[in-house]
Scaffold this motif. Structure first.
Motif, PDB file in Angstrom:
ATOM      1  N   GLU A  13       6.201 -24.757  49.978  1.00  0.00           N
ATOM      2  CA  GLU A  13       4.856 -24.629  49.663  1.00  0.00           C
ATOM      3  C   GLU A  13       4.544 -24.906  48.272  1.00  0.00           C
ATOM      4  OE1 GLU A  13       3.709 -20.887  51.588  1.00  0.00           O
ATOM      5  OE2 GLU A  13       2.213 -20.424  50.223  1.00  0.00           O
ATOM      6  N   LEU A  14       5.312 -24.349  47.386  1.00  0.00           N
ATOM      7  CA  LEU A  14       4.973 -24.399  46.291  1.00  0.00           C
ATOM      8  C   LEU A  14       5.179 -25.834  45.506  1.00  0.00           C
ATOM      9  CD1 LEU A  14       6.844 -21.094  44.849  1.00  0.00           C
ATOM     10  CD2 LEU A  14       4.269 -21.482  45.329  1.00  0.00           C
ATOM     11  N   PHE A  15       6.067 -26.197  46.096  1.00  0.00           N
ATOM     12  CA  PHE A  15       6.379 -27.772  45.638  1.00  0.00           C
ATOM     13  C   PHE A  15       5.061 -28.704  46.110  1.00  0.00           C
ATOM     14  CE2 PHE A  15       8.005 -31.920  46.929  1.00  0.00           C
ATOM     15  CZ  PHE A  15       8.894 -32.359  45.649  1.00  0.00           C
ATOM     16  N   SER A  16       4.573 -28.553  47.495  1.00  0.00           N
ATOM     17  CA  SER A  16       3.543 -29.464  47.984  1.00  0.00           C
ATOM     18  C   SER A  16       2.132 -28.923  47.254  1.00  0.00           C
ATOM     19  CB  SER A  16       3.589 -29.087  49.383  1.00  0.00           C
ATOM     20  OG  SER A  16       4.662 -29.176  49.887  1.00  0.00           O
ATOM     21  N   SER A  17       2.097 -27.872  46.653  1.00  0.00           N
ATOM     22  CA  SER A  17       0.824 -27.356  46.009  1.00  0.00           C
ATOM     23  C   SER A  17       0.973 -27.309  44.458  1.00  0.00           C
ATOM     24  CB  SER A  17       0.411 -26.187  46.812  1.00  0.00           C
ATOM     25  OG  SER A  17       1.276 -25.039  46.422  1.00  0.00           O
ATOM     26  N   ALA A  18       1.944 -27.665  44.135  1.00  0.00           N
ATOM     27  CA  ALA A  18       1.942 -27.656  42.463  1.00  0.00           C
ATOM     28  C   ALA A  18       0.857 -28.528  41.659  1.00  0.00           C
ATOM     29  CB  ALA A  18       3.405 -27.871  41.918  1.00  0.00           C
ATOM     30  N   THR A  19       0.227 -27.964  40.980  1.00  0.00           N
ATOM     31  CA  THR A  19      -0.836 -29.102  40.344  1.00  0.00           C
ATOM     32  C   THR A  19      -0.614 -28.530  38.624  1.00  0.00           C
ATOM     33  OG1 THR A  19      -2.445 -27.517  40.649  1.00  0.00           O
ATOM     34  CG2 THR A  19      -2.452 -29.280  42.149  1.00  0.00           C
ATOM     35  N   ASN A  20      -0.022 -27.630  38.129  1.00  0.00           N
ATOM     36  CA  ASN A  20       0.022 -27.166  36.864  1.00  0.00           C
ATOM     37  C   ASN A  20       0.863 -27.869  36.182  1.00  0.00           C
ATOM     38  OD1 ASN A  20      -2.149 -25.171  36.303  1.00  0.00           O
ATOM     39  ND2 ASN A  20      -0.831 -23.477  36.760  1.00  0.00           N
TER      40      ASN A  20
END
Ligand code: NAG
Ligand code: NAG
Ligand code: NAG
Ligand code: NAG
Ligand code: NAG
Ligand code: NAG
Ligand code: NAG
Length: 453
Positions: A382-389
């Motif tokens: 989930e963190l991987f798919s939503s990482a933007t920073n």
């Protein structure tokens, strides 16, 4: 006093050395690598529980060293991080690895900019640390274990180094649900109330993830996450080599990444807990090989296992501030009565050996390993798919050796005390609810003597 107080956080922050990056830039050279480090799978004592009867007798799944390197330029400042499916890193291993790297790369990788970390699995071969306490139950040094680990670290670093390419890093954090509880909740209550009031739980549930991106293809080449939970889903009676829950999470992540573009069904292999061994054996015989090649007696170990030339995606699940966080999230129960253990002493009628933690797959430790692995994997996905920073700035690092003897500690405005030479207290001999000790000690005892080392 203040000088010393500042050194400890710096040391702890090694794993998170990227926190030191603070200027804007965002383009680095990035490479990843991974290499098998399983070691001797028969007749060798296992690292973690200090159980002299726990000797390897087969493999649950293989162990790996996983590495990423981030550099400013081909000869410029860089940082290398290695995550081992091992109980812990070892100074002896580091010294040997650095010797080998020096002959190959000169001064590019040193004790300053190479960080080696263990997942804290309790199901890997022992005998690779030079200090006595770590080698008692393994009856000393075991060269096969040591050599497998050193070679894996070296080879994974070489892969990462040889594959350094322009890339960037995305950063994300989130909370992992139900993958760790405090195994010493009564001890936690001795922390000052005002400090406890700052947190909603008695364990840190944060997962921090770095996603490594290749600029040319705009594809991910790796993901490294940090989250605190012990590698004790496999018990002190287990004799199969295993990466425990973090090693499992890494396999799930790498398989997910590899197969998510092909067929989702390949990763959803369901294991039933009720099937018996002959049923499983029959099933295994029917599964076709997935692209292996024949090998002879002299074929190297590296050839026989899942290979990586640095082009494969590497997903690593690293250990962080693990302290007393256990993956045995159902709590600790008495093996005789089935009732919860004594809260203050983690024992059952005075017997610490009867008080044992239960994982979510209880009584199946392999299932518990899978479930706790999945909980970390799913959050990481989930963190991987939503990482933007994006991370940006220059690369810097710190490394310190600290003598824990005679460190000054300020208790209050007027009283300063000093730490004593290394010693183990009675609580140490009592073990924990993940692996009780064998000497008849109980947790929470403050009256018994300490053994000075
Ligand atoms: C340890 O094993 C390696 C690889 O087999 C070998 O080259 C080395 O000489 C061994 N070292 C000792 C001290 O036995
Ligand atoms: C790279 O991929 C991400 C999503 O995976 C997308 O948001 C971004 O626009 C892509 N950038 C380029 C330059 O293709
Ligand atoms: C899937 O793989 C193809 C070919 O390798 C690639 O073009 C495409 O971008 C990939 N899709 C995703 C979602 O990764
Ligand atoms: C275990 O497998 C054997 C052989 O397939 C079978 O005869 C037996 O009934 C199985 N036992 C259970 C509990 O499933
Ligand atoms: C645990 O110890 C604390 C004091 O150290 C005491 O107040 C408490 O009653 C004890 N709890 C149990 C269940 O024995
Ligand atoms: C650590 O400090 C103590 C007390 O200052 C000293 O006796 C000891 O030799 C030191 N150990 C090392 C390895 O420097
Ligand atoms: C400071 O701590 C010491 C040791 O616990 C205690 O004896 C002393 O009374 C404390 N002083 C103050 C001012 O709280």
């Amino acid at each position: 006093m203040h000088r010393h107080q500042h050194l400890l956080p710096i040391f702890v922050a090694l794993c998170a050395a990227f926190a030191l990056i603070d200027e804007v830039d965002g383009e680095y050279l990035i490479g990843v690598g991974s290499y098998d480090m399983t070691g001797p799978a028969a007749g060798v004592n296992m690292m973690g529980y200090a159980n002299i009867d726990q000797n390897t007798a087969g493999i649950h799944f293989r162990l790996r060293a996983r590495t990423f390197i981030v550099a400013e330029s081909s000869q410029g400042a860089r940082f290398a991080f290695v995550n081992l499916d091992a109980g812990m890193a070892s100074q002896l291993v580091t010294i040997k690895v650095l010797q080998r790297l020096k002959t190959r790369f000169g001064d590019l990788y040193t004790q300053e900019n190479l960080a080696i970390s263990g997942t804290h699995t309790h199901a890997g071969p022992a005998g690779y640390l030079q200090y006595v306490v770590y080698s008692v139950t393994s009856l000393g040094f075991i060269n096969q274990t040591f050599d497998a680990i050193v070679t894996a670290i070296e080879q994974s670093i070489i892969q990462a180094h040889n594959n350094l390419k322009p890339g960037s890093i995305l950063f994300n954090t989130g909370d992992v649900e139900n993958a760790g509880i405090n195994r010493s909740p009564s001890a936690y209550l001795f922390n000052p109330p005002e400090e406890r009031a700052r947190y909603t739980t008695n364990v840190d549930t944060t997962m921090t993830l770095l996603q490594l991106l290749d600029s040319a293809s705009n594809r991910s080449i790796g993901a490294f996450s940090w989250f605190a939970t012990h590698g004790t889903s496999m018990s002190r009676e287990n004799r199969l080599i295993s990466g425990d829950n973090k090693g499992a999470a890494a396999r799930f992540f790498e398989d997910w990444f590899t197969f998510s573009n092909n067929s989702l069904s390949t990763r959803n292999t369901k294991f039933s807990t009720i099937e018996n061994i002959s049923t499983l054996r029959n099933k295994a015989q029917k599964i076709k090989a997935t692209g292996g090649k024949p090998c002879g007696k002299t074929t190297s170990q590296g050839f026989k296992v899942r290979k990586n030339d640095g082009s494969r995606f590497v997903g690593a699940f690293c250990q962080s501030n693990v302290g007393d966080v256990t993956p045995n999230v159902l709590g600790a129960f008495c093996t005789d009565t089935g009732k919860p253990c004594d809260f203050n002493h983690s024992s059952c009628n005075g017997n610490d050996q009867l008080c044992v933690g239960r994982g979510p797959g209880y009584p199946d430790e392999i299932l518990s390993t899978k479930i706790i692995g999945e909980r970390q994997f799913e959050k990481a996905m989930e963190l991987f798919s939503s990482a933007t920073n994006p991370l940006s700035g220059k690369i810097d690092y710190r490394h310190a050796y600290i003598n824990f003897t005679s460190i000054e500690v300020q208790l209050n405005e007027s009283t300063v005390v000093k730490t004593c030479p290394a010693a183990v207290g009675a609580g140490f001999a009592a073990g924990t609810t993940d692996g009780p000790g064998v000497f008849g000690f109980q947790q929470g005892d403050t009256e018994v003597c300490t053994w000075q080392l």
